[in-house]
Design a protein around this motif. Structure first.
Motif, PDB file in Angstrom:
ATOM      1  N   ALA A   1     -32.324   1.098  -9.830  1.00 17.99           N
ATOM      2  CA  ALA A   1     -32.483   0.307  -8.612  1.00 17.99           C
ATOM      3  C   ALA A   1     -31.154  -0.226  -8.058  1.00 17.99           C
ATOM      4  CB  ALA A   1     -33.462  -0.836  -8.859  1.00 17.99           C
ATOM      5  N   ASP A   2     -30.193  -0.593  -8.921  1.00 19.53           N
ATOM      6  CA  ASP A   2     -28.916  -1.089  -8.386  1.00 19.53           C
ATOM      7  C   ASP A   2     -28.215   0.001  -7.580  1.00 19.53           C
ATOM      8  OD1 ASP A   2     -29.390  -3.503  -9.540  1.00 19.53           O
ATOM      9  OD2 ASP A   2     -27.958  -3.256 -11.199  1.00 19.53           O
ATOM     10  N   ALA A   3     -28.208   1.213  -8.137  1.00 22.43           N
ATOM     11  CA  ALA A   3     -27.575   2.331  -7.430  1.00 22.43           C
ATOM     12  C   ALA A   3     -28.331   2.647  -6.137  1.00 22.43           C
ATOM     13  CB  ALA A   3     -27.530   3.563  -8.326  1.00 22.43           C
ATOM     14  N   TRP A   4     -29.665   2.623  -6.186  1.00 20.33           N
ATOM     15  CA  TRP A   4     -30.463   2.930  -4.986  1.00 20.33           C
ATOM     16  C   TRP A   4     -30.118   1.959  -3.855  1.00 20.33           C
ATOM     17  CZ3 TRP A   4     -35.741   2.740  -8.060  1.00 20.33           C
ATOM     18  CH2 TRP A   4     -35.740   3.738  -9.023  1.00 20.33           C
ATOM     19  N   HIS A   5     -30.014   0.670  -4.207  1.00 25.75           N
ATOM     20  CA  HIS A   5     -29.749  -0.330  -3.165  1.00 25.75           C
ATOM     21  C   HIS A   5     -28.309  -0.267  -2.680  1.00 25.75           C
ATOM     22  CE1 HIS A   5     -33.513  -2.287  -4.904  1.00 25.75           C
ATOM     23  NE2 HIS A   5     -33.809  -1.776  -3.729  1.00 25.75           N
ATOM     24  N   GLU A   6     -27.394  -0.037  -3.623  1.00 30.27           N
ATOM     25  CA  GLU A   6     -25.982   0.033  -3.234  1.00 30.27           C
ATOM     26  C   GLU A   6     -25.750   1.190  -2.249  1.00 30.27           C
ATOM     27  OE1 GLU A   6     -23.395  -0.233  -6.722  1.00 30.27           O
ATOM     28  OE2 GLU A   6     -21.970   0.977  -5.576  1.00 30.27           O
ATOM     29  N   VAL A   7     -26.323   2.349  -2.538  1.00 28.45           N
ATOM     30  CA  VAL A   7     -26.115   3.513  -1.671  1.00 28.45           C
ATOM     31  C   VAL A   7     -26.771   3.272  -0.313  1.00 28.45           C
ATOM     32  CG1 VAL A   7     -26.665   5.965  -1.338  1.00 28.45           C
ATOM     33  CG2 VAL A   7     -25.829   5.154  -3.565  1.00 28.45           C
ATOM     34  N   ARG A   8     -27.986   2.729  -0.323  1.00 31.99           N
ATOM     35  CA  ARG A   8     -28.686   2.493   0.952  1.00 31.99           C
ATOM     36  C   ARG A   8     -27.952   1.454   1.806  1.00 31.99           C
ATOM     37  NH1 ARG A   8     -33.456   3.082   3.765  1.00 31.99           N
ATOM     38  NH2 ARG A   8     -34.157   1.166   4.790  1.00 31.99           N
ATOM     39  N   ASP A   9     -27.452   0.389   1.177  1.00 30.37           N
ATOM     40  CA  ASP A   9     -26.730  -0.637   1.931  1.00 30.37           C
ATOM     41  C   ASP A   9     -25.440  -0.068   2.521  1.00 30.37           C
ATOM     42  OD1 ASP A   9     -28.733  -2.360   1.277  1.00 30.37           O
ATOM     43  OD2 ASP A   9     -27.603  -3.474  -0.248  1.00 30.37           O
ATOM     44  N   ALA A  10     -24.718   0.703   1.706  1.00 29.31           N
ATOM     45  CA  ALA A  10     -23.455   1.280   2.181  1.00 29.31           C
ATOM     46  C   ALA A  10     -23.712   2.272   3.317  1.00 29.31           C
ATOM     47  CB  ALA A  10     -22.735   1.971   1.028  1.00 29.31           C
ATOM     48  N   LEU A  11     -24.781   3.043   3.172  1.00 28.04           N
ATOM     49  CA  LEU A  11     -25.150   4.027   4.192  1.00 28.04           C
ATOM     50  C   LEU A  11     -25.541   3.325   5.493  1.00 28.04           C
ATOM     51  CD1 LEU A  11     -25.628   7.066   4.461  1.00 28.04           C
ATOM     52  CD2 LEU A  11     -27.881   6.741   3.445  1.00 28.04           C
ATOM     53  N   THR A  12     -26.326   2.269   5.375  1.00 26.64           N
ATOM     54  CA  THR A  12     -26.768   1.512   6.549  1.00 26.64           C
ATOM     55  C   THR A  12     -25.553   0.968   7.309  1.00 26.64           C
ATOM     56  OG1 THR A  12     -28.797   0.932   5.408  1.00 26.64           O
ATOM     57  CG2 THR A  12     -28.201  -0.459   7.280  1.00 26.64           C
TER      58      THR A  12
ATOM     59  N   PRO B   1     -37.391   6.044   0.602  1.00 25.16           N
ATOM     60  CA  PRO B   1     -37.226   5.009  -0.426  1.00 25.16           C
ATOM     61  C   PRO B   1     -38.155   3.821  -0.180  1.00 25.16           C
ATOM     62  CG  PRO B   1     -35.329   5.030   1.065  1.00 25.16           C
ATOM     63  CD  PRO B   1     -36.198   6.197   1.464  1.00 25.16           C
ATOM     64  N   LEU B   2     -38.593   3.194  -1.258  1.00 25.24           N
ATOM     65  CA  LEU B   2     -39.463   2.007  -1.127  1.00 25.24           C
ATOM     66  C   LEU B   2     -38.821   0.965  -0.224  1.00 25.24           C
ATOM     67  CD1 LEU B   2     -40.703   1.294  -4.768  1.00 25.24           C
ATOM     68  CD2 LEU B   2     -41.963   2.390  -2.891  1.00 25.24           C
ATOM     69  N   ALA B   3     -37.486   0.898  -0.274  1.00 25.37           N
ATOM     70  CA  ALA B   3     -36.774  -0.116   0.511  1.00 25.37           C
ATOM     71  C   ALA B   3     -37.037   0.022   2.013  1.00 25.37           C
ATOM     72  CB  ALA B   3     -35.279  -0.021   0.233  1.00 25.37           C
ATOM     73  N   ALA B   4     -37.411   1.225   2.464  1.00 27.28           N
ATOM     74  CA  ALA B   4     -37.675   1.430   3.893  1.00 27.28           C
ATOM     75  C   ALA B   4     -39.100   1.025   4.259  1.00 27.28           C
ATOM     76  CB  ALA B   4     -37.446   2.902   4.257  1.00 27.28           C
ATOM     77  N   LEU B   5     -39.893   0.671   3.256  1.00 25.91           N
ATOM     78  CA  LEU B   5     -41.324   0.441   3.486  1.00 25.91           C
ATOM     79  C   LEU B   5     -41.718  -1.029   3.392  1.00 25.91           C
ATOM     80  CD1 LEU B   5     -42.572   3.470   1.363  1.00 25.91           C
ATOM     81  CD2 LEU B   5     -42.531   3.321   3.858  1.00 25.91           C
ATOM     82  N   SER B   6     -40.726  -1.911   3.448  1.00 23.22           N
ATOM     83  CA  SER B   6     -41.048  -3.342   3.274  1.00 23.22           C
ATOM     84  C   SER B   6     -41.973  -3.837   4.391  1.00 23.22           C
ATOM     85  CB  SER B   6     -39.766  -4.173   3.220  1.00 23.22           C
ATOM     86  OG  SER B   6     -39.001  -3.927   4.377  1.00 23.22           O
ATOM     87  N   GLY B   7     -41.874  -3.257   5.597  1.00 21.36           N
ATOM     88  CA  GLY B   7     -42.732  -3.691   6.711  1.00 21.36           C
ATOM     89  C   GLY B   7     -44.144  -3.162   6.609  1.00 21.36           C
TER      90      GLY B   7
END
Ligand SMILES: O=C(O)/C=C/C(=O)CC(=O)CC(=O)O
Ligand SMILES: [Ca+2]
Ligand SMILES: [Mg+2]
Length: 391
Positions: free
Chosen positions: A64-75, A244-250
């Protein structure tokens, strides 16, 4: 059809570029694919190695740390002018299976679907099996026949019992689709230790759209008492995009009320389902719009149950929800239900009718999710053509 993912969903894929042989990891940006295998060194250098082999396998396992780090950097980087050099139109590349499928499990988590199938398969019994509301039922499927969207599906052959009682061997006459959502496991669990229902997000990376092709005539003959075997193992199609689950918070919604209360290991402090709408097309005619929000068991309960006996999960495990069916006639996720086991043919826009699938039919299942800021995001689609069995 090319899906427009906008610039915030950022789903992952694996693609082969024009004239290339080796796959690369990609990210959906609008209708383009961003070449993450090439671009990672630019915006997330410490994690670039995760994408070097062109599949999502190492990234899934990284946690999960890597998943969030990559998504945040990409965003933060995706709208930078320097990102443009890494974009290719999705229509120009080949989308391939994005991860190595380890184990495949299929649940049966829609109360409406389980009730409908119970009535059709067991008209003299209770519609819902007696254990159904006590645990998320499922079966272990065949990982090696999970194929990416666009792969032709050969009509399966097998044994079935004709109305006369005679046992036929031959091509299935009742080939069906099943509209489902799949969950992709990233982080393995330990053998002997169940995954707590609250730890879903430490293990599951994201979701895809699934068509669990099913041969109803083979199924009806073979399934007692061990459940589906050859009727469902010939092919399971998945969308090429893993959202990714992170895109589905809404899209998180309260699941249906549970009655009776499930045992403690299935009780989540903060239970949530997902507000997704699936759209099922046969040859471009929309035949159904199954609502995922109506699913009785949540994704976290499915994972907790899958490991409740101490069975472990591995990187690349895929578990599907089971057919998604809502309460209305045009919300059911299989032809078995749409045609009431062949009794009521479904009309297509070209004037033809279907009870089950014919050779040449194209089945496409797409899905959208309620978006974090309102509106909807696309999740991509899974498509497949039925081809005749070769002699
Ligand atoms: O015998 C039954 O009740 C039905 C079994 C299934 O079709 C299993 C299945 O694939 C689960 C699902 O997709 O919901
Ligand atoms: Ca299924
Ligand atoms: Mg299958």
């Amino acid at each position: 059809m090319t899906t427009d993912f906008g610039r915030t969903t950022l789903p992952y894929c694996s693609f082969v570029g024009v004239g290339e042989k080796r796959p690369r990891v990609g990210v959906g940006v609008g209708t383009d694919v961003l070449d993450l295998t090439a671009a990672a060194a630019r915006f997330v250098p410490d994690r670039a190695g995760l994408f070097a082999d062109g599949t999502l396998d190492r990234f899934l396992a990284a946690g999960a740390d890597a998943w969030h780090e990559v998504r945040d950097a990409l965003t933060a980087w995706v709208d930078d002018p320097s990102a443009r050099a890494f974009l290719v139109p999705a229509a120009e590349v080949d989308l391939v299976l994005p991860f190595t499928v380890a184990d495949y499990v299929d649940f049966y988590a829609s109360e409406q679907h389980a009730t409908n199938v119970g009535r059709l398969f067991r008209p003299d019994g209770e519609a819902l099996p007696s254990a159904w509301k006590h645990l998320p039922m499922g079966y272990h499927g065949r990982a090696g026949t999970v194929v990416v969207s666009g792969t032709p599906v050969t009509r399966p052959s097998g044994q079935s019992r004709a109305a006369s009682g005679h046992i036929d061997v031959g091509p299935s006459a009742r080939l069906d689709l099943e509209a489902e959502i799949g969950f992709v496991v990233g982080v393995p669990s330990t053998l002997g230790r169940p995954v707590d229902v609250d730890r879903f997000e430490q293990h599951v990376f994201g979701i895809c759209v699934v068509n669990d092709w099913s041969a109803r005539d083979l199924q009806a003959f073979e399934y007692v008492p061990l459940g589906p075997f050859l009727a469902k193992s010939f092919a399971t199609s998945v969308s090429p995009w893993i959202v990714p689950l992170a895109a589905l918070s809404g899209a998180r919604v309260e699941p249906p009320a549970r009655d009776p209360h499930p045992p403690t290991y299935l009780q989540d402090e903060d239970p949530w389902g997902l507000d997704l709408e699936l759209v099922v097309r046969i040859n471009d005619t929309i035949v159904s719009r199954p609502p995922f929000a109506s699913m009785y068991w949540t994704p976290a309960q499915m994972l907790a149950h899958l490991t409740a006996n101490g069975a472990s999960v591995r990187t690349g495990d895929l578990y599907a929800s089971g057919t998604v069916s809502g309460p209305a006639d045009d919300q059911v996720g299989s032809l078995l239900e749409l045609s009431r086991n062949g009794a009521e043919p479904v009309k297509l826009d070209d004037g033809s009718c279907r009870t089950f699938l014919l050779d040449g039919d194209e089945v496409t299942i797409s899905a959208t999710a309620a978006a974090p800021g309102g509106g909807h995001i696309a999740l991509g689609e899974v498509t497949g053509n039925v081809i005749a069995r070769q002699p």
